[in-house]
Design a protein around this motif. Structure first.
Motif, PDB file in Angstrom:
ATOM      1  N   MET A  36       0.582 -16.668 -97.215  1.00 16.03           N
ATOM      2  CA  MET A  36      -0.350 -15.634 -97.670  1.00 16.03           C
ATOM      3  C   MET A  36      -0.925 -14.894 -96.465  1.00 16.03           C
ATOM      4  O   MET A  36      -1.082 -15.473 -95.397  1.00 16.03           O
ATOM      5  N   ILE A  49       1.817 -12.030-100.390  1.00 19.76           N
ATOM      6  CA  ILE A  49       2.423 -13.358-100.400  1.00 19.76           C
ATOM      7  C   ILE A  49       3.918 -13.202-100.151  1.00 19.76           C
ATOM      8  O   ILE A  49       4.582 -12.392-100.794  1.00 19.76           O
ATOM      9  N   THR A  71       2.735 -17.543-111.512  1.00 16.86           N
ATOM     10  CA  THR A  71       1.889 -16.539-112.154  1.00 16.86           C
ATOM     11  C   THR A  71       0.582 -16.501-111.378  1.00 16.86           C
ATOM     12  O   THR A  71       0.139 -17.509-110.833  1.00 16.86           O
ATOM     13  N   TYR A  72      -0.005 -15.333-111.322  1.00 23.19           N
ATOM     14  CA  TYR A  72      -1.214 -15.133-110.538  1.00 23.19           C
ATOM     15  C   TYR A  72      -2.374 -14.811-111.481  1.00 23.19           C
ATOM     16  O   TYR A  72      -2.825 -13.671-111.559  1.00 23.19           O
ATOM     17  N   ASP A  73      -2.867 -15.817-112.195  1.00 20.91           N
ATOM     18  CA  ASP A  73      -3.997 -15.616-113.100  1.00 20.91           C
ATOM     19  C   ASP A  73      -5.215 -15.167-112.293  1.00 20.91           C
ATOM     20  O   ASP A  73      -5.505 -15.714-111.234  1.00 20.91           O
ATOM     21  N   PHE A  75      -5.484 -12.118-111.110  1.00 17.99           N
ATOM     22  CA  PHE A  75      -5.006 -11.090-110.183  1.00 17.99           C
ATOM     23  C   PHE A  75      -4.048 -10.152-110.911  1.00 17.99           C
ATOM     24  O   PHE A  75      -3.339 -10.560-111.826  1.00 17.99           O
ATOM     25  N   GLN A  77      -0.581  -8.039-110.268  1.00 21.49           N
ATOM     26  CA  GLN A  77       0.548  -8.340-109.390  1.00 21.49           C
ATOM     27  C   GLN A  77       1.489  -7.160-109.274  1.00 21.49           C
ATOM     28  O   GLN A  77       1.761  -6.469-110.247  1.00 21.49           O
ATOM     29  N   ASP A 105       5.212 -10.561-102.852  1.00 20.22           N
ATOM     30  CA  ASP A 105       4.304 -10.093-103.895  1.00 20.22           C
ATOM     31  C   ASP A 105       3.030  -9.559-103.253  1.00 20.22           C
ATOM     32  O   ASP A 105       2.569 -10.076-102.238  1.00 20.22           O
ATOM     33  N   ILE A 107      -0.827  -8.989-104.488  1.00 15.87           N
ATOM     34  CA  ILE A 107      -1.721  -9.288-105.604  1.00 15.87           C
ATOM     35  C   ILE A 107      -3.115  -8.743-105.296  1.00 15.87           C
ATOM     36  O   ILE A 107      -3.542  -8.724-104.141  1.00 15.87           O
ATOM     37  N   PHE A 117      -2.308 -21.330-107.363  1.00 16.33           N
ATOM     38  CA  PHE A 117      -1.041 -20.782-107.862  1.00 16.33           C
ATOM     39  C   PHE A 117       0.038 -21.850-107.759  1.00 16.33           C
ATOM     40  O   PHE A 117       0.182 -22.505-106.726  1.00 16.33           O
TER      41      PHE A 117
END
Length: 160
Positions: A36, A49, A71-73, A75, A77, A105, A107, A117
């Motif tokens: 990150m 990322i 999955t980026y809960d 956020f 994406q 990615d 985010i 994550f």
């Protein structure tokens, strides 16, 4: 997605015999690492990322396939499309590796809090040398091994 990463040189067969003798060593030869740009961000802040595939100098990779993307809960994406894959020679854990970024990615934090994550899951087809019982050629043949791998999990703290 397809890429070929091969090791060359006369020492290849001897190095690969050591890896074949203990399959756990093969797990040390191929890694998927999530990196990150920061582990802290403010709401509306952006984090990048990268998922990097590290391959030791004595293993070949003929293919990889994403099994499960994280999955980026909390956020929004944006998948960053990678036009050309660039293979770099790097040092990882004090040893020479080849590295390629296989997924990127961007985010953007929507909510405040601490977020975890799940890892990216990948199936990698590695090519390893296997000693043969023949006196012809170099005395080894190439064997494909399928590795199911996960990256490290990530943790981000979003402040207001």
């Amino acid at each position: 997605m397809f890429v070929t990463i091969f090791a060359v040189g006369m020492g290849f067969a001897q190095e690969k015999e050591a890896i074949k003798a203990n399959d756990n060593n093969l797990n040390e030869a191929v890694h998927i690492i999530a990196k990150m740009s920061s582990d802290q961000v403010s709401v509306d802040g952006i984090i990048n990322i990268e998922y990097r595939l590290y391959v030791s100098q004595d293993v070949g990779i003929s293919n990889w396939k994403l099994i499960e993307k994280p999955t980026y809960d909390g956020f929004s994406q944006n998948d960053i499309k990678l036009e050309n894959l660039l293979i770099e020679n790097v040092t990882y854990k004090g040893k020479p590796y080849r590295m390629v970024i296989i997924k990127k990615d961007e985010i953007k934090a929507i909510h405040q809090g601490e977020f975890n994550f799940e890892p990216l899951q990948l199936e990698v087809t590695a090519k390893v040398a296997e000693k043969t019982n023949t006196n012809e050629g170099l005395g080894f043949s190439m064997k494909e091994v399928i590795l199911k791998m996960k990256s490290n999990a990530l943790k981000i703290n979003v402040k207001s």
